[in-house]
Design an enzyme around this catalytic site. Structure first.
Site: not given
Lengths: 302, 323
Positions: B16, B64, B89, B114, B122, B172
């Site tokens: 990223r 989104e 998302f 991610h 997470d 990530r």
């Protein structure tokens, strides 16, 4: 029609509009309704109620406000219209046909295999649709993107989008409402075809929308309420929207579903994709002031 | 002690960050590129672009669906929108990507950080293991998952040069450096990273480094594995796969994704129509993830090199049995 509707100041002091102009736009609106009904008859499916309720709004948009014609429809500086309530596609094609932007035969080929008059507008088939719609909420968001993109490129063009009232139940609409106000998109004007009915029943029975104007005001939009079948009121609302230079405008247009065809008016039954019989179609077309010659042309098209 | 918290994941070599830096670095060459963010620019890498080109950075808030469809609208005015958010998302807004971007054939780049177990602590809710499959099923959508920072940087330019909707995964966690500047990324092309004729290991994303490790493990047992880096999941490089199938006779796919519908599915579909061979699938076996560090999760869900090597041995055994 609800007599208690709080109309905007506008209805009280309508801009002086030439009577000939009003007559011209009203005639187009009637033609839009006739073509919509005929197209749905030939398609043996389609949404008549919500097509008839927005005919006057579409007439003022394409007959006046958008200032589109064959010479500028592809210009990057053109004004844009997005039919977010994509199921009113019959009315959109009928409008284009009425203003010479699509031939009548094509408008009447609605929903047929190979036709560019798709069941819901598809931009690859009809570039004038500006985007593809048919999933509620998305046309509105796309119009927001267009307004942002045009402003970013310092273009003066304006973006208009027509939403259905049932569409207000989509969460995406309120994401967009926040976004449009946050970015102060004064080049964006949304119109809500508030005919009070949706697929299965009245809005208020399915999922209440009221107080709708207060919601839009709370979201930061310049909010107008008009009678959506009164051409001078529609014109005046667009005039006012153009004068607002620091936030987007929403015009809540109170309309009657199925307007112009008495047996359809205010009946949820005529929202959905329905098959019209020849007799029902003839009755509807007669209600819409169709001449015998035009009746034949509309019904026996090949 | 510093008063400001250390931002987790701002570490140097994550895909990223590589994407965000590359985008910012090439933005002057692409004046029509605009970036759309849903309040996670710090996580997706586009904080670099926000800093370098603030006038071309558009904030959409945590919304989104509106952002995805609005990207279609911005593209309609001639801009090249780069929509950035987490992979999960993107799934939330997939119908907007379908109708307002792909169906309308908009030149929008959806860049998802991610993805997969690589998300780590997470947990399962955030670990998109379905995105490659879901976006691959959308007509006209190109799907890309680069393997290292160099490839990510090249892919960033390549997707901006490409005319059409693209879904691209970043990553990530810190990634291993696999390629030098002589590497050539091309949309739709895989590359043979090491040659061998006993089995082919096809991988994308974080699994490419693990596949190379697996090839080393197999070499110790005298097994010569061919390793193919397959950064474009769609359109898949069928020609390269067909040659590998003919020459090695069996295959293993490895991806940080559900074993259904992603790289493994794409490879199996391509080979079934050209040169079928036994294929073993390394990936998450149709379950959701959980919290843990990416390396721990890769071990727990059997995505690491020893499991790829084990799958290779199974594939070779099946090949021999078929003879």
């Amino acid at each position: 029609m609800n007599a208690n509707i709080q109309l905007s100041q506008l209805s009280a002091n309508l801009a002086a509009q030439d009577d000939d102009d009003i007559d011209r736009l009203a005639a187009h609106a009637r033609e839009i309704r006739r073509l919509s009904v005929a197209a749905i008859y030939h398609a043996t499916s389609g949404h008549p109620g919500g097509s008839l309720s927005c005919a006057d709004i579409l007439s003022v948009l394409y007959g006046q406000e958008l200032a589109l014609d064959a010479s500028n429809v592809a210009s990057p500086d053109r004004n844009r219209f997005v039919l977010s309530k994509g199921h009113a596609a019959p009315a959109l094609y009928a409008t284009w046909a009425s203003f010479g932007l699509m031939d009548r035969k094509t408008a009447l080929s609605l929903r047929k295999l190979g036709s560019i008059a798709q069941g819901h507008p598809h931009v690859l088939d009809t570039p004038l649709a500006e985007t593809s719609t048919g999933s509620l909420g998305q046309g509105f968001s796309t119009a927001i993107g267009m307004a942002l993109g045009l402003r970013h490129q310092r273009k003066a063009a304006r973006v208009y989008t027509l939403l259905g009232d049932g569409e207000m139940q989509e969460g995406e609409v309120w994401e967009g409402a926040m976004c449009g106000a946050h970015h102060k998109l004064s080049n964006l004007c949304a119109i809500i075809d508030y005919n009070k009915l949706q697929s299965d029943d009245r809005n208020e029975a399915i999922m209440g929308l009221e107080p709708l104007a207060q919601k839009w005001r709370a979201f930061g939009w310049h909010t107008l309420e008009i009678l959506g079948h009164e051409i001078p009121a529609i014109t005046a609302a667009f005039d006012e929207a153009r004068a607002i230079n620091w936030r987007p405008t929403v015009i809540i247009a109170h309309t009657i579903k199925g307007r112009g065809v008495p047996y359809m008016e205010d009946q949820p039954l005529w929202h959905g994709s329905v098959k019209l019989t020849r007799e029902q179609t003839e009755t509807a077309l007669l209600s819409l002031g169709t001449s015998a010659i035009e009746m034949k042309e509309l019904l026996d098209v090949r | 002690m510093s008063a400001s918290p250390q931002l987790i994941g701002s570490s140097g070599d994550s895909l990223r960050e590589a994407f965000g830096k590359a985008l910012s670095a090439c933005a002057n060459d692409y004046p029509n590129v605009v970036v759309l963010d849903a309040d996670i620019a710090g996580g997706t890498g586009v904080h670099h672009f926000r800093k370098s080109h603030p006038d071309r950075f558009f904030q959409f808030g945590i919304a989104e669906q509106n952002m995805m469809a609005a990207a279609g609208g911005m593209a309609a005015t001639g801009l090249i929108p780069v929509v950035t958010t987490f992979a999960v998302f993107c799934l939330r807004a997939i119908e907007q990507a379908r109708l307002s971007i792909a169906y309308a054939k908009r030149n929008v780049k959806i860049v998802a950080s991610h993805p997969g177990l690589d998300v780590g602590p997470d947990g399962g809710s955030a670990q998109a293991l379905e995105d490659l499959a879901a976006f691959r099923a959308i007509p006209g959508m190109t799907v890309i998952s680069p393997a290292d920072a160099e490839e990510m940087a090249q892919a960033t330019r390549a997707v901006l040069d490409f005319d059409g909707p693209v879904y691209m995964r970043t990553g990530r966690s810190g990634s291993k450096r696999l390629f030098g500047p002589d590497h050539k990324f091309e949309i739709g092309k895989g590359q043979v990273l090491c040659n061998g004729n006993d089995v082919t290991l096809v991988a994308c994303g974080v699994e490419v480094a693990r596949a190379l490790e697996a090839a080393d493990l197999l070499a110790k047992d005298g097994i010569a594995a061919r390793v193919i880096n397959m950064p474009t999941i769609k359109p898949i490089d069928t020609a390269l796969l067909a040659i590998a199938s003919k020459e090695t006779g069996c295959m293993v796919t490895a991806e940080d994704h559900n074993i259904y519908g992603g790289l493994g599915g794409a490879v199996a579909e391509a080979l079934a129509q050209t040169t079928p061979c036994p294929i073993e699938f390394v990936g998450v076996r149709d379950v959701f993830g959980q919290s843990g560090e990416p390396d721990e999760l890769a071990e727990h869900y059997k995505l690491t090199a020893p499991y790829i090597a084990e799958a290779a041995r199974r594939a070779i055994a099946r090949k021999k049995k078929n003879k």
